[in-house]
Motif scaffolding. Structure first.
Motif, PDB file in Angstrom:
ATOM      1  N   UNK A   1     -64.320  13.843  -3.215  1.00  0.00           N
ATOM      2  CA  UNK A   1     -62.956  13.539  -3.672  1.00  0.00           C
ATOM      3  C   UNK A   1     -62.178  12.758  -2.624  1.00  0.00           C
ATOM      4  N   UNK A   2     -61.159  12.036  -3.095  1.00  0.00           N
ATOM      5  CA  UNK A   2     -60.260  11.331  -2.184  1.00  0.00           C
ATOM      6  C   UNK A   2     -59.325  10.423  -2.951  1.00  0.00           C
ATOM      7  N   UNK A   3     -58.403   9.813  -2.235  1.00  0.00           N
ATOM      8  CA  UNK A   3     -57.502   8.840  -2.846  1.00  0.00           C
ATOM      9  C   UNK A   3     -58.245   7.565  -3.195  1.00  0.00           C
ATOM     10  N   UNK A   4     -57.750   6.834  -4.195  1.00  0.00           N
ATOM     11  CA  UNK A   4     -58.429   5.618  -4.651  1.00  0.00           C
ATOM     12  C   UNK A   4     -58.500   4.575  -3.549  1.00  0.00           C
ATOM     13  N   UNK A   5     -57.555   4.610  -2.602  1.00  0.00           N
ATOM     14  CA  UNK A   5     -57.591   3.631  -1.514  1.00  0.00           C
ATOM     15  C   UNK A   5     -58.750   3.897  -0.551  1.00  0.00           C
ATOM     16  N   UNK A   6     -59.381   5.070  -0.645  1.00  0.00           N
ATOM     17  CA  UNK A   6     -60.541   5.362   0.197  1.00  0.00           C
ATOM     18  C   UNK A   6     -61.857   4.870  -0.402  1.00  0.00           C
ATOM     19  N   UNK A   7     -61.831   4.476  -1.675  1.00  0.00           N
ATOM     20  CA  UNK A   7     -63.079   4.059  -2.329  1.00  0.00           C
ATOM     21  C   UNK A   7     -63.732   2.917  -1.562  1.00  0.00           C
ATOM     22  N   UNK A   8     -62.922   1.967  -1.141  1.00  0.00           N
ATOM     23  CA  UNK A   8     -63.421   0.879  -0.305  1.00  0.00           C
ATOM     24  C   UNK A   8     -62.435   0.630   0.828  1.00  0.00           C
ATOM     25  N   UNK A   9     -62.903   0.593   2.076  1.00  0.00           N
ATOM     26  CA  UNK A   9     -64.310   0.640   2.479  1.00  0.00           C
ATOM     27  C   UNK A   9     -64.833   2.034   2.830  1.00  0.00           C
ATOM     28  N   UNK A  10     -63.948   3.044   2.959  1.00  0.00           N
ATOM     29  CA  UNK A  10     -64.371   4.307   3.560  1.00  0.00           C
ATOM     30  C   UNK A  10     -65.506   4.982   2.795  1.00  0.00           C
ATOM     31  N   UNK A  11     -65.310   5.206   1.491  1.00  0.00           N
ATOM     32  CA  UNK A  11     -66.352   5.902   0.730  1.00  0.00           C
ATOM     33  C   UNK A  11     -67.581   5.016   0.527  1.00  0.00           C
ATOM     34  N   UNK A  12     -67.369   3.729   0.397  1.00  0.00           N
ATOM     35  CA  UNK A  12     -68.493   2.793   0.310  1.00  0.00           C
ATOM     36  C   UNK A  12     -69.368   2.901   1.554  1.00  0.00           C
ATOM     37  N   UNK A  13     -68.727   2.973   2.715  1.00  0.00           N
ATOM     38  CA  UNK A  13     -69.467   3.077   3.971  1.00  0.00           C
ATOM     39  C   UNK A  13     -70.134   4.442   4.125  1.00  0.00           C
ATOM     40  N   UNK A  14     -69.477   5.479   3.630  1.00  0.00           N
ATOM     41  CA  UNK A  14     -70.104   6.806   3.658  1.00  0.00           C
ATOM     42  C   UNK A  14     -71.421   6.803   2.897  1.00  0.00           C
ATOM     43  N   UNK A  15     -71.409   6.220   1.704  1.00  0.00           N
ATOM     44  CA  UNK A  15     -72.629   6.175   0.900  1.00  0.00           C
ATOM     45  C   UNK A  15     -73.708   5.372   1.612  1.00  0.00           C
ATOM     46  N   UNK A  16     -73.315   4.225   2.159  1.00  0.00           N
ATOM     47  CA  UNK A  16     -74.285   3.354   2.832  1.00  0.00           C
ATOM     48  C   UNK A  16     -74.996   4.094   3.956  1.00  0.00           C
ATOM     49  N   UNK A  17     -74.233   4.705   4.853  1.00  0.00           N
ATOM     50  CA  UNK A  17     -74.847   5.335   6.026  1.00  0.00           C
ATOM     51  C   UNK A  17     -75.568   6.640   5.660  1.00  0.00           C
ATOM     52  N   UNK A  18     -75.013   7.394   4.710  1.00  0.00           N
ATOM     53  CA  UNK A  18     -75.630   8.666   4.329  1.00  0.00           C
ATOM     54  C   UNK A  18     -76.984   8.448   3.671  1.00  0.00           C
ATOM     55  N   UNK A  19     -77.047   7.528   2.725  1.00  0.00           N
ATOM     56  CA  UNK A  19     -78.288   7.311   2.001  1.00  0.00           C
ATOM     57  C   UNK A  19     -79.320   6.590   2.863  1.00  0.00           C
TER      58      UNK A  19
END
Length: 472
Positions: free
Chosen positions: A238-256
């Protein structure tokens, strides 16, 4: 339950990986200043989601980070660390700032009936995890060292822009506000995993690492804190929509890249709270806090009620006029609830089930809190006993957390207090008028009303019963 999943851009059936259990991660605050009410809208809606999952029978483990290092003042990995910025502003150490504003954040949450997550982990407690994961990413070829810093190499991914169909041009320098060119990056979208002393010599918090003394980037902390506490698979982020890019995008990239498999199945993003001038943000000076609302005489739960009257995927426009309307509606609602507090009558299971279904249907449909609030009104209007109504309102408020029963008791108490100030003669006349109306002797009722008026009071009939008020 169906939830809108930002990853698939559709409403998906919510099916956790392990039956009956939900792993849930929430992006926490950067504790360099007070949270404004726009930030807190996200936490309110995430709180409703967690509580509804529990209400629905799931065993939920919710984790939240506290960002006390590494979050820079630009999405482009530039500018001061926000924590350092707060320390300079108030002439305190970074840890003093972190301690103060962490406490302030949870004080605000308590006022808004937001439950504290099961695990709250500050970034500074996980330095070893960050170093271990970054080292692995370097070994696997997903990260590189340049200019003293460690960067994630987005060119190694089959797809980087997972939430939106961006093109490389979307990240051209200057397109995003505050982005400055970093000559160390191989690709415009690459992001920093670890900063060393070569970049920010005035950084207060630093740690030894294989790459030199430095500190972690913002994005790596959420991945590591989630994996540390929730394992390799995450159900809900979960998070605010402003975190979708780049923060959550980067989380997915590094985690996976680190795990070698898909990481999180569902992404829940709450949209902005806007003012007439656009998105509310600290940088624009529109700094409305819970404390400020209290100073202006608003109960914080009125703000929660205001938020729940709108869908989380719609931008919500804040104005004091809109908040006043919410305050008036909240007062009327709790006054109506006061009339059923006696819990009298038999329990009608059929009515109970039917009314409860309206509530669960609303929240099962992508957490429609506005319809869930409407379900409370439906209960009060229903042709059933006060026992059923009181039970349902109590159950619904386990999720809505609007303090409805407590506010109703207060409303009833205040009403009784006002009644205690009314002379016995006026009360007796009001009872006579009520009897006359029941006998349909309206001429006598009008005559008694005039007598009451001559004594300085007004009597009116409401849904809650006879109301006597002193003339101003």
């Amino acid at each position: 339950m169906k939830l809108y999943n930002s990853l698939t851009r559709s409403k998906d059936d919510f099916i956790p990986r392990f039956e009956g259990k939900v792993s849930m991660y929430t992006c926490g605050p950067t504790v360099y200043h007070y949270a404004h009410i726009g930030n807190l809208r996200s936490y309110i809606m995430e709180d409703v989601l967690e509580k509804y999952l529990r209400f629905s029978g799931y065993d939920v483990k919710r984790v939240m980070n506290i960002t006390d290092v590494g979050h820079l003042s630009s999405d482009g990995d530039t500018g001061d660390d926000k924590m350092l910025k707060g320390a300079k502003r108030e002439h305190k150490s970074v840890m003093e700032i972190a301690d103060f504003y962490t406490k302030a954040f949870f004080d605000d949450c308590k006022k808004l009936n937001i439950k504290t997550p099961d695990v709250v982990e500050p970034a500074t407690s996980c330095i070893d995890e960050f170093i271990r994961v970054i080292s692995s990413l370097i070994e696997k070829g997903f990260a590189y060292e340049a200019g003293g810093n460690i960067y994630f190499d987005t060119s190694k991914l089959d797809k980087y822009y997972v939430f939106n169909d961006f093109t490389e041009e979307d990240l051209a320098v200057g397109v995003r506000e505050g982005v400055e060119e970093d000559g160390n990056k191989r690709n415009k979208a690459d992001f920093v995993l670890w900063f060393t002393k070569s970049k920010f010599d005035d950084q207060e918090l630093k740690w030894d690492s294989p790459w030199g003394v430095g500190y972690p980037g913002w994005h790596i902390e959420c991945s590591c804190i989630s994996m540390k506490n929730l394992g390799e698979y995450l159900d809900l982020h979960c998070g605010g929509i402003d975190n979708a890019f780049p923060h959550h995008t980067n989380e997915i990239a590094q985690s996976e890249a680190y795990l070698g498999h898909e990481w999180c199945n569902y992404w829940f993003h709450v949209h902005h709270l806007n003012t007439d001038g656009g998105k509310m943000s600290k940088s624009k000076g529109e700094f409305l806090t819970v404390s400020l609302l209290e100073e202006k005489g608003y109960d914080p739960l009125v703000y929660r009620f205001f938020c729940l009257q709108s869908h989380y995927r719609k931008s919500l426009v804040f104005s004091y006029e809109n908040l006043d309307n919410a305050a008036a509606a909240y007062k009327k609602l709790t006054a109506k609830i006061a009339s059923v507090l006696d819990g009298s009558g038999d329990h009608d299971e059929e009515a109970y089930s039917s009314l409860k279904k309206r509530f669960t249907d609303a929240l099962d449909n992508d957490l429609n809190t506005a319809l869930a609030v409407t379900a409370v009104y439906d209960v009060l209007k229903a042709d059933t006993s006060n026992a059923v109504k009181l039970r349902l309102i109590h159950e619904f408020d386990q999720v809505l957390s609007l303090g409805l029963i407590e506010a109703a008791k207060k409303s009833a108490s205040e009403g009784n207090s006002e009644a205690d100030d009314i002379p016995d003669e006026v009360k007796a006349l009001a009872e006579q008028r009520k009897a006359a109306r029941k006998d349909k002797n309206f001429a006598l009722a009008d005559e008694i009303r005039d007598k009451i008026s001559a004594l300085g009071y007004t009597v009116t009939e409401t849904r809650e019963g006879t109301k006597i008020t002193k003339n101003s």
